[in-house]
Design a protein around this motif. Structure first.
Motif, short mmCIF file in Angstrom:
data_model
loop_
_atom_site.label_atom_id
_atom_site.label_comp_id
_atom_site.label_asym_id
_atom_site.label_seq_id
_atom_site.Cartn_x
_atom_site.Cartn_y
_atom_site.Cartn_z
N TRP A 39 -18.14 3.77 -7.51
CA TRP A 39 -16.84 4.24 -8.14
C TRP A 39 -16.18 5.35 -7.73
CZ3 TRP A 39 -13.82 0.55 -10.49
CH2 TRP A 39 -14.34 -0.52 -10.96
N LEU A 40 -17.10 6.49 -7.65
CA LEU A 40 -16.30 7.50 -7.28
C LEU A 40 -15.16 7.60 -6.02
CD1 LEU A 40 -16.30 10.70 -7.85
CD2 LEU A 40 -17.99 10.99 -6.01
N PRO A 41 -15.33 6.97 -4.75
CA PRO A 41 -14.34 6.67 -3.92
C PRO A 41 -13.11 6.19 -4.61
CG PRO A 41 -16.35 6.22 -3.04
CD PRO A 41 -16.61 6.13 -4.25
N LYS A 42 -13.21 5.22 -5.52
CA LYS A 42 -12.20 4.44 -6.00
C LYS A 42 -11.36 5.36 -6.96
CE LYS A 42 -14.38 -0.05 -5.58
NZ LYS A 42 -15.01 -1.03 -6.26
N LEU A 43 -12.27 6.07 -7.67
CA LEU A 43 -11.64 7.05 -8.58
C LEU A 43 -10.70 8.20 -7.93
CD1 LEU A 43 -14.41 7.43 -11.31
CD2 LEU A 43 -12.31 6.27 -11.74
N VAL A 44 -11.28 8.63 -6.77
CA VAL A 44 -10.44 9.69 -6.02
C VAL A 44 -9.40 9.25 -5.49
CG1 VAL A 44 -10.79 11.11 -3.93
CG2 VAL A 44 -12.71 10.97 -5.60
N LEU A 45 -9.36 7.98 -4.89
CA LEU A 45 -8.24 7.46 -4.26
C LEU A 45 -7.16 6.76 -5.14
CD1 LEU A 45 -9.69 5.47 -1.17
CD2 LEU A 45 -8.31 7.84 -1.19
N PRO A 100 -5.15 8.02 -7.95
CA PRO A 100 -3.99 8.52 -7.87
C PRO A 100 -3.09 8.51 -6.69
CG PRO A 100 -5.76 9.98 -8.71
CD PRO A 100 -6.58 8.84 -8.08
N THR A 101 -3.71 8.51 -5.30
CA THR A 101 -2.77 8.22 -4.46
C THR A 101 -2.31 6.86 -4.40
OG1 THR A 101 -4.18 10.10 -3.28
CG2 THR A 101 -2.71 8.30 -1.91
N ALA A 102 -3.12 5.80 -4.51
CA ALA A 102 -2.87 4.56 -4.65
C ALA A 102 -1.49 4.25 -5.80
CB ALA A 102 -4.03 3.67 -4.87
N LEU A 103 -1.70 4.93 -6.79
CA LEU A 103 -0.86 4.69 -7.91
C LEU A 103 0.41 5.24 -7.47
CD1 LEU A 103 -0.34 3.65 -10.61
CD2 LEU A 103 -1.03 5.97 -11.68
N CYS A 104 0.55 6.32 -7.04
CA CYS A 104 1.88 7.14 -6.47
C CYS A 104 2.10 6.40 -5.37
CB CYS A 104 1.34 8.61 -5.95
SG CYS A 104 1.10 9.68 -7.20
N ALA A 105 1.85 5.99 -4.56
CA ALA A 105 2.22 4.61 -3.51
C ALA A 105 2.66 3.60 -4.08
CB ALA A 105 1.15 4.30 -2.51
N LEU A 106 2.11 2.95 -5.11
CA LEU A 106 2.40 1.74 -5.35
C LEU A 106 3.88 1.92 -6.15
CD1 LEU A 106 1.75 -1.24 -6.21
CD2 LEU A 106 0.82 -0.23 -8.41
N VAL A 107 4.06 3.20 -7.10
CA VAL A 107 5.02 3.32 -7.73
C VAL A 107 6.37 3.99 -7.10
CG1 VAL A 107 6.39 4.77 -9.61
CG2 VAL A 107 3.91 3.77 -9.85
N PHE A 108 6.18 4.95 -6.18
CA PHE A 108 7.17 5.80 -5.40
C PHE A 108 7.64 5.10 -4.17
CE2 PHE A 108 5.34 8.84 -8.24
CZ PHE A 108 6.35 9.32 -9.11
N ILE A 109 6.66 4.21 -3.50
CA ILE A 109 6.98 3.23 -2.29
C ILE A 109 7.72 2.00 -2.82
CG2 ILE A 109 6.38 2.67 -0.10
CD1 ILE A 109 4.41 5.16 0.00
N TYR A 110 6.47 1.15 -3.04
CA TYR A 110 6.61 -0.10 -3.20
C TYR A 110 7.63 -0.37 -4.52
CZ TYR A 110 3.24 -0.43 0.43
OH TYR A 110 2.60 -0.41 1.54
N GLY A 111 7.33 0.39 -5.50
CA GLY A 111 8.27 0.30 -6.85
C GLY A 111 9.63 0.50 -6.35
N TYR A 112 9.92 1.64 -5.60
CA TYR A 112 11.14 1.92 -5.47
C TYR A 112 11.96 1.04 -4.29
CZ TYR A 112 11.57 6.22 -8.04
OH TYR A 112 11.39 7.02 -9.13
N ILE A 113 11.08 0.34 -3.45
CA ILE A 113 11.67 -0.77 -2.41
C ILE A 113 12.12 -1.85 -3.29
CG2 ILE A 113 10.92 -2.40 -0.92
CD1 ILE A 113 9.42 -0.27 0.50
N GLY A 114 11.33 -2.19 -4.49
CA GLY A 114 11.66 -3.27 -5.23
C GLY A 114 12.94 -3.02 -6.08
N TRP A 115 13.15 -1.82 -6.62
CA TRP A 115 14.22 -1.24 -7.43
C TRP A 115 15.40 -1.38 -6.49
CZ3 TRP A 115 16.65 4.07 -8.36
CH2 TRP A 115 17.28 3.87 -9.72
N THR A 116 15.32 -0.82 -5.25
CA THR A 116 16.34 -0.97 -4.24
C THR A 116 16.86 -2.35 -3.91
OG1 THR A 116 15.48 1.04 -3.16
CG2 THR A 116 17.13 -0.27 -1.91
N ALA A 117 15.82 -3.34 -3.68
CA ALA A 117 16.22 -4.70 -3.43
C ALA A 117 16.90 -5.34 -4.81
CB ALA A 117 15.01 -5.32 -3.29
N LEU A 118 16.67 -4.74 -5.87
CA LEU A 118 17.21 -5.31 -7.31
C LEU A 118 18.54 -4.72 -7.33
CD1 LEU A 118 17.22 -6.69 -10.10
CD2 LEU A 118 16.34 -4.33 -11.11
#
Length: 305
Positions: free
Chosen positions: A24-30, A32-50
């Protein structure tokens, strides 16, 4: 006896805990980065599409209007000019960069003297930002300051090079500056690919009497197909998102004759208060990037299978 059993159980628990932690350690380390990418990249792409399907103006508005903003976009003369400029700029930029990059890579592949110095000179423009490149070329191409003034002072009184002030030619100045900056990067890609080609293939072709240009054209360059695809994909991405070079060199002018989609999107979203229209243009830019990346990824994955 009981003490030995307890020790074995404790050791087993420790081993299990360590195994779980290692899993689980590699998953825990990654995470925060995955969450930020999900929110600030794909989340904002979805918001822009909306937003592109709403009547948003200065501030977001969630009144759904369907594809009305896209219809407005293709009825907008400035957007049509920007799209036409992107096709012209992108085609020339990619084609000339590939040609210059390949020629420079082949030249350096001949093990010439001062190869390291020449490679550094060709790569130096890539170390600059597009803002610096645009500003420098704006001075060079300024009719009252740069090449035209220099030529006239040297005695060629009829010499003119005023493309930057000509609405029909301003977009070509963007090509000149962009090629100057990026061709060294393409050279580095192809030079790395050339150095990976088996020398015995070239020697065998030379023994068969093939000339050096024919060897490169018929044997070496076809081996560099992945390099060509990578260079085209990177250059296409640079062309589609070009903003800072345009703003520093021409500002989209004269008028909006050298506008590109990125400058159109910025102007309508942040200066004209048309967030819905700007979001629609941003989604079309994303579609253009996906139109390049998806077929490439499909071909690569299909080849691996």
């Amino acid at each position: 006896m009981a003490t030995a059993i307890d020790a074995v159980r404790a050791s087993a628990r420790d081993t299990g805990f360590r195994d779980t932690l290692q899993r689980w350690l590699p998953k825990l380390v990654l995470a925060p980065t995955a969450l930020c990418a999900l929110v600030f990249i794909y989340g904002y792409i979805g918001w822009t599409a909306l937003l592109s399907m709403t009547n948003s103006k200065m501030l977001p508005s969630y009144t759904f209007v369907g594809f009305d903003q896209y219809v407005r976009l293709f009825e907008n003369e400035r957007w049509l000019v920007a799209a036409k400029n992107l096709v012209l700029f992108g085609g020339l930029f990619i084609g000339v960069c590939l040609l210059v990059g390949v020629l420079l890579a082949v030249l350096l592949d001949q093990k010439i003297r001062s190869e390291g110095a020449l490679r550094a000179i060709y790569l130096y423009p890539m170390a600059l930002s597009f803002i610096v490149t645009g500003t420098a070329w704006k001075w060079i191409l300024d009719p009252g300051l740069g090449l035209q003034k220099l030529g006239q002072e040297l005695g060629w009184s009829s010499f003119r090079f005023d493309w930057i002030t000509d609405p029909d030619r301003a977009v070509y100045t963007l090509v000149i500056a962009a090629v100057w900056q990026s061709s060294g990067f393409v050279m580095a890609l192809f030079l790395a690919g050339l150095r990976g080609v088996d020398p015995s293939i070239v020697k065998a072709a030379q023994l068969d009497g093939a000339s050096l240009p024919r060897i490169y054209w018929r044997i070496v360059l076809p081996c560099l197909r992945p390099v060509v695809f990578s260079a085209v994909m990177i250059l296409s991405h640079i062309a589609i998102k070009s903003f800072d070079l345009v703003m520093a060199l021409t500002g989209g002018g004269p008028g909006y004759s050298s506008d590109l989609p990125a400058t159109f999107m910025y102007a309508h979203t942040f200066t004209r208060g048309q967030m819905g229209l700007g979001s629609a243009s941003a989604m079309l830019m994303l579609g253009a990037v996906l139109a390049i990346i998806v077929p490439y990824l499909y071909s690569e994955l299909r080849g691996k299978r």
